[in-house]
Design an enzyme around this catalytic site. Structure first.
Site, short mmCIF file in Angstrom:
data_model
loop_
_atom_site.label_atom_id
_atom_site.label_comp_id
_atom_site.label_asym_id
_atom_site.label_seq_id
_atom_site.Cartn_x
_atom_site.Cartn_y
_atom_site.Cartn_z
CB THR A 47 -0.95 0.01 1.21
OG1 THR A 47 -1.78 -1.16 1.13
CG2 THR A 47 -1.83 1.25 1.24
CB CYS A 48 3.96 2.12 1.80
SG CYS A 48 3.35 1.70 3.45
#
Length: 157
Positions: A47-48
């Site tokens: 997600t980062c």
């Protein structure tokens, strides 16, 4: 946990720039500036890397146009990992703050224990600070990515 209208705690971060390894303190980073700081649990994580950091990369010019002096990405990683991630993401407009021992993250009260994944990490959050004082704070619920993204923060600048 830090709250709106509270000053950010003092601290130091290691960054790697084209000039080499540097230590930056919170006074240098925040005094007299309007900044957006967002924190991720880990560089190079899904997600980062796929959403959180890229959103800020894409909207960096918009933040600047709205009076934001600096964009900072915080993670409990070492400075070399943060520099490699910055380069891999084309995130040169964002200062990557390595909080290697999670000391500043703990001072904010925004740490989380991830066990075998990586120990103590930062919760996913974003804030807007003016002259070192928190004006907006958006902390994600565990496992969520809904309120600390670039578009949500840009709407609040």
């Amino acid at each position: 946990m830090i709250a709106i209208d509270q000053p950010l705690p003092a601290g130091e971060f290691t960054v790697i720039t084209d000039e080499g390894k540097q230590t930056l303190d919170t006074r240098t980073l925040f005094a007299g500036k309007k900044v957006v700081l967002f924190a991720v649990p880990g560089a190079f994580t899904p997600t980062c890397s796929n959403a959180h950091l890229p959103g800020y990369v894409v909207l960096a010019d918009e933040f600047s146009a709205r009076g934001v002096d600096a964009l900072y990405c915080l993670s409990v990683n070492d400075a070399f990992v943060m520099k490699a991630w910055q380069d891999a993401q084309g995130a040169q407009a964002i200062t990557m703050l390595a909080d290697g021992d999670a000391g500043w993250t703990r001072a904010l009260g925004l740490e989380k224990e991830t066990g075998a994944f990586g120990g103590v990490r930062a919760q996913r959050f974003a804030l807007i600070a003016e002259d070192g004082v928190v004006r907006v704070l958006r902390v994600e619920a565990p496992g969520k990515f809904e309120v600390s993204d670039a578009a949500s923060l840009l709407a609040l600048v």
